[in-house]
Design an enzyme around this catalytic site. Structure first.
Site, PDB file in Angstrom:
ATOM      1  N   LYS A  81      31.673  33.736 -24.640  1.00 26.24           N
ATOM      2  CA  LYS A  81      32.730  33.069 -23.856  1.00 26.24           C
ATOM      3  C   LYS A  81      34.111  33.427 -24.448  1.00 26.24           C
ATOM      4  O   LYS A  81      34.268  34.504 -24.993  1.00 26.24           O
ATOM      5  CB  LYS A  81      32.475  31.549 -23.796  1.00 26.24           C
ATOM      6  CG  LYS A  81      31.048  31.246 -23.334  1.00 26.24           C
ATOM      7  CD  LYS A  81      30.801  29.801 -23.000  1.00 26.24           C
ATOM      8  CE  LYS A  81      29.352  29.649 -22.551  1.00 26.24           C
ATOM      9  NZ  LYS A  81      29.032  28.287 -22.121  1.00 26.24           N
ATOM     10  N   ASN A 107      26.291  34.835 -25.233  1.00 18.80           N
ATOM     11  CA  ASN A 107      27.495  34.791 -24.405  1.00 18.80           C
ATOM     12  C   ASN A 107      28.581  34.113 -25.234  1.00 18.80           C
ATOM     13  O   ASN A 107      28.555  32.901 -25.420  1.00 18.80           O
ATOM     14  CB  ASN A 107      27.186  33.993 -23.125  1.00 18.80           C
ATOM     15  CG  ASN A 107      28.427  33.737 -22.281  1.00 18.80           C
ATOM     16  OD1 ASN A 107      29.480  34.348 -22.499  1.00 18.80           O
ATOM     17  ND2 ASN A 107      28.304  32.834 -21.319  1.00 18.80           N
ATOM     18  N   SER A 125      22.412  24.903 -24.007  1.00 16.52           N
ATOM     19  CA  SER A 125      22.135  24.242 -25.291  1.00 16.52           C
ATOM     20  C   SER A 125      20.848  24.737 -25.955  1.00 16.52           C
ATOM     21  O   SER A 125      20.142  23.977 -26.615  1.00 16.52           O
ATOM     22  CB  SER A 125      22.109  22.718 -25.134  1.00 16.52           C
ATOM     23  OG  SER A 125      23.365  22.252 -24.689  1.00 16.52           O
ATOM     24  N   HIS A 181      28.271  33.221 -13.763  1.00 17.92           N
ATOM     25  CA  HIS A 181      28.165  32.108 -14.714  1.00 17.92           C
ATOM     26  C   HIS A 181      28.800  30.862 -14.080  1.00 17.92           C
ATOM     27  O   HIS A 181      29.805  30.958 -13.381  1.00 17.92           O
ATOM     28  CB  HIS A 181      28.861  32.468 -16.030  1.00 17.92           C
ATOM     29  CG  HIS A 181      28.535  31.491 -17.116  1.00 17.92           C
ATOM     30  ND1 HIS A 181      29.156  30.266 -17.211  1.00 17.92           N
ATOM     31  CD2 HIS A 181      27.622  31.535 -18.119  1.00 17.92           C
ATOM     32  CE1 HIS A 181      28.642  29.606 -18.234  1.00 17.92           C
ATOM     33  NE2 HIS A 181      27.714  30.351 -18.799  1.00 17.92           N
ATOM     34  N   GLU A 234      20.499  28.534 -15.686  1.00 21.65           N
ATOM     35  CA  GLU A 234      21.286  27.683 -16.585  1.00 21.65           C
ATOM     36  C   GLU A 234      21.667  26.381 -15.882  1.00 21.65           C
ATOM     37  O   GLU A 234      22.667  26.338 -15.163  1.00 21.65           O
ATOM     38  CB  GLU A 234      22.563  28.415 -16.993  1.00 21.65           C
ATOM     39  CG  GLU A 234      22.319  29.728 -17.711  1.00 21.65           C
ATOM     40  CD  GLU A 234      23.513  30.113 -18.567  1.00 21.65           C
ATOM     41  OE1 GLU A 234      23.331  30.256 -19.778  1.00 21.65           O
ATOM     42  OE2 GLU A 234      24.626  30.233 -18.022  1.00 21.65           O
ATOM     43  N   GLY A 240      26.549  23.606 -22.951  1.00 23.35           N
ATOM     44  CA  GLY A 240      27.560  23.128 -23.891  1.00 23.35           C
ATOM     45  C   GLY A 240      27.523  21.632 -24.115  1.00 23.35           C
ATOM     46  O   GLY A 240      28.410  21.064 -24.744  1.00 23.35           O
ATOM     47  N   GLU A 282      30.638  28.638 -15.221  1.00 17.18           N
ATOM     48  CA  GLU A 282      32.049  28.413 -15.547  1.00 17.18           C
ATOM     49  C   GLU A 282      32.953  29.234 -14.626  1.00 17.18           C
ATOM     50  O   GLU A 282      34.033  28.805 -14.247  1.00 17.18           O
ATOM     51  CB  GLU A 282      32.292  28.738 -17.033  1.00 17.18           C
ATOM     52  CG  GLU A 282      31.687  27.652 -17.914  1.00 17.18           C
ATOM     53  CD  GLU A 282      31.238  28.107 -19.286  1.00 17.18           C
ATOM     54  OE1 GLU A 282      31.645  29.184 -19.747  1.00 17.18           O
ATOM     55  OE2 GLU A 282      30.446  27.366 -19.914  1.00 17.18           O
TER      56      GLU A 282
HETATM   57  P1  PGA Z   1      25.467  26.891 -24.411  1.00 19.12           P
HETATM   58  O1  PGA Z   1      25.969  27.884 -23.251  1.00 19.12           O
HETATM   59  O2  PGA Z   1      24.333  27.566 -25.116  1.00 19.12           O
HETATM   60  O3  PGA Z   1      26.661  26.684 -25.290  1.00 19.12           O
HETATM   61  O4  PGA Z   1      25.010  25.634 -23.739  1.00 19.12           O
HETATM   62  C1  PGA Z   1      25.062  28.639 -22.509  1.00 19.12           C
HETATM   63  C2  PGA Z   1      25.808  29.477 -21.492  1.00 19.12           C
HETATM   64  O5  PGA Z   1      26.762  28.976 -20.872  1.00 19.12           O
HETATM   65  O6  PGA Z   1      25.485  30.665 -21.287  1.00 19.12           O
END
Ligand code: PGA
Length: 253
Positions: A11, A9, A216, A98, A170, A176, A100
């Site tokens: 982003k 992903n 992460s 997601h 997640e 992140g 976010e």
């Molecule tokens: P990350 O993001 O691996 O940077 O923690 C995962 C995600 O939001 O899909």
């Protein structure tokens, strides 16, 4: 048996030139590898890159995926991109729900339902994300939160529709942040999600559903995470922006 998948992903990262370079690098490195053909590979670049990237990857090997789509099919919705538009440029799956988008764009289950329906109507797969916040885990509400997120959207689908759903667990506190859920925490939640799927649909569907871990996930922890029985791969953010790291994660199987 359910498919193992490693999904990137991206982003809101990379301009078009960097995105094409990243996708080409992933494609070339992937095709040069042997012994990982059974692992599904997904990349989800920004909307603006999709057409160009579809031309530089082997679309039979890499599943081109979008990060979002509109709730409506067409019309006066300035700034939106419909599922049909995505399909028409070669997209095969869409990430929905997601954290976010839930957090920053206030996407509630009602909105997510409409988006999933749009994706399904265009015969694409949905990567449906769920995850709890840190305070919810500390209060030991995490199982309840995940159950509600699934019940409010994907458990409303028919069996045939659910067949096109990939679940991504997640935990928001791990996205992140550099803090990964332990492989035991991931396994515990994945097994719980699979149990819910079995209760809501049946055992066969539960056994066939791919459940990804995200938050992460990186080369240093993917081996341990993917070794767990109910962890069927990962949804990778930060580490999917480096072709070598992404390949390492794919190869951890
Ligand atoms: P990350 O993001 O691996 O940077 O923690 C995962 C995600 O939001 O899909």
């Amino acid at each position: 048996m359910r498919k193992k998948i490693v999904a990137g992903n991206w982003k809101m990262n990379t301009n078009l030139q960097d995105g094409i370079y990243l996708a080409s690098s992933i494609n070339n490195k992937l095709l040069a590898e042997t012994g990982i053909d059974e692992i599904g590979v997904v990349i989800a670049p920004p909307f603006t890159h999709l057409i160009a990237i579809s031309k530089v990857i082997n679309n039979d090997r890499i599943c081109l995926t979008a990060q979002n789509c509109a709730t409506e099919s067409k019309g006066a919705y300035t700034g939106e991109v419909s599922a049909e538009m995505l399909k028409s440029v070669g997209v095969k799956a869409v990430i929905i729900g997601h954290s976010e988008r839930r957090e920053y764009y206030k996407e509630c289950s009602e909105v997510l339902n409409k988006k999933v329906k749009q994706v399904l109507a265009n015969d694409m797969k949905t990567i449906f994300c769920c995850g709890e916040k840190l305070d919810q885990r500390k209060a030991e509400n995490h199982f309840e939160v995940i159950k509600n997120q699934l019940e409010e959207v994907v458990f409303k689908l028919s069996e045939n529709e659910f067949d096109k759903i990939i679940i991504a667990y997640e935990p928001i506190w791990a996205i992140g942040t550099g803090v990964t859920a332990s492989s035991d925490q991931a396994q515990e939640m994945h097994a719980y999600i699979r149990k819910l799927i079995a209760e809501n649909f049946n055992n066969t569907i539960a056994e066939n559903t791919t459940i990804l871990y995200g938050g992460s996930c990186k080369p240093s922890n993917s081996v341990e995470l993917f070794a767990k029985a109910d962890v069927d791969g990962g949804l990778i953010g930060g580490a999917s922006l480096k072709a070598n790291d992404f390949l390492e994660i794919i190869k951890s199987y």
